[in-house]
Design a protein around this motif. Structure first.
Motif, PDB file in Angstrom:
ATOM      1  N   GLN A 153      -1.528   4.046  -1.001  1.00 42.12           N
ATOM      2  CA  GLN A 153      -1.028   3.150  -2.044  1.00 42.12           C
ATOM      3  C   GLN A 153      -0.544   1.831  -1.453  1.00 42.12           C
ATOM      4  O   GLN A 153      -0.799   0.755  -2.007  1.00 42.12           O
ATOM      5  CB  GLN A 153       0.096   3.821  -2.817  1.00 42.12           C
ATOM      6  N   LYS A 154       0.136   1.887  -0.294  1.00 39.17           N
ATOM      7  CA  LYS A 154       0.615   0.655   0.333  1.00 39.17           C
ATOM      8  C   LYS A 154      -0.547  -0.224   0.754  1.00 39.17           C
ATOM      9  O   LYS A 154      -0.523  -1.450   0.549  1.00 39.17           O
ATOM     10  CB  LYS A 154       1.476   0.987   1.548  1.00 39.17           C
ATOM     11  N   ASP A 157      -1.961  -1.865  -2.372  1.00 39.97           N
ATOM     12  CA  ASP A 157      -1.086  -2.885  -2.965  1.00 39.97           C
ATOM     13  C   ASP A 157      -0.916  -4.105  -2.067  1.00 39.97           C
ATOM     14  O   ASP A 157      -0.893  -5.240  -2.542  1.00 39.97           O
ATOM     15  CB  ASP A 157       0.291  -2.282  -3.254  1.00 39.97           C
ATOM     16  N   SER A 158      -0.798  -3.876  -0.765  1.00 40.48           N
ATOM     17  CA  SER A 158      -0.461  -4.972   0.154  1.00 40.48           C
ATOM     18  C   SER A 158      -1.669  -5.746   0.642  1.00 40.48           C
ATOM     19  O   SER A 158      -1.570  -6.950   0.919  1.00 40.48           O
ATOM     20  CB  SER A 158       0.298  -4.419   1.372  1.00 40.48           C
TER      21      SER A 158
END
Length: 229
Positions: A153-154, A157-158
């Motif tokens: 997920q990181k 998103d990033s």
């Protein structure tokens, strides 16, 4: 960014090395400089191309290899950068990192996405991406993603990362189950993209999603990525 013709079926192999299947779309990847011309020749009519230097082929690069890559990308504005990355099983990690970072920065400068190969070196990839926060590529395609599950997920998103899964990942589906539906891609990593239909069907079964619906999800994800997210 060029798009697929409306007549193309809704299947795209997100990572392969040839185009032998006229009924599906594909992203065909180069591994070394001698592959670039072949990939450019294939990148028509539903085939997208990626050119770069794979970590297996960093030895003996000409001193102007990055300038050659820059010119090739400028002359071919639809090309991605790939496949690039790091592999702990291959020698000279310092040189691998230098070559990878050079290509990552070039992708940022030219507004391109990248296709990443990574084996056992996701901690290096994560650090490099973190240090490159303001100079990231338009998107990252994590080919055959085998990195940490708790970072999916990181990464999405990033770093605008998409996660491509093929036969190896289907056999161990933990990452597929944890990947956001809008970030899943499918690949064969082969010379025959026609097998992508079986890969998509297997992902659908793992996620308990109707196969036609899953094909549409993966197609839409791939096209959104190719349009820079």
């Amino acid at each position: 960014m060029r798009v697929l013709k409306n007549t193309m079926p809704k299947y795209i192999d997100a990572h392969c090395h040839a185009k032998a299947a006229p009924t599906v779309g594909a992203i065909v990847n180069a591994a070394q400089i001698t592959d670039w011309g072949r990939v450019m020749d294939l990148a028509v009519d539903g085939v997208f191309g990626a050119v770069g230097v794979h970590p297996w082929y960093i030895s003996g690069l000409p001193t102007d290899w990055l300038q050659q890559l820059r010119k090739t990308l400028i002359d071919n504005p639809d090309l991605m950068v790939g496949e690039i990355g790091l592999d702990k099983h291959k020698p000279d990690m310092d040189l691998q990192i230098s070559v990878f970072k050079g290509q990552l920065l070039l992708a940022h400068e030219l507004g391109r996405g990248v296709s990443i190969h990574c084996v056992g070196a996701w901690e290096h990839i994560a650090h490099i991406l973190k240090m490159s926060q303001n100079k990231l590529p338009q998107f990252i395609l994590a080919h055959g993603y085998n990195g940490p599950i708790n970072q999916i997920q990181k990464f999405a998103d990033s770093y605008n990362m998409y996660f491509s899964y093929g036969p190896r990942e289907i056999a161990n589906p933990a990452r597929i189950l944890e990947t956001p539906r809008n970030r899943i891609l499918a690949e064969t990593d082969s010379t025959d993209p026609s097998n992508i239909v079986d890969v998509v069907n297997a992902i659908a079964d793992i996620l308990s999603v109707d196969r036609t619906e899953m094909a549409d999800i993966i197609y839409d994800n791939t096209m959104r990525m190719l349009k820079h997210g």
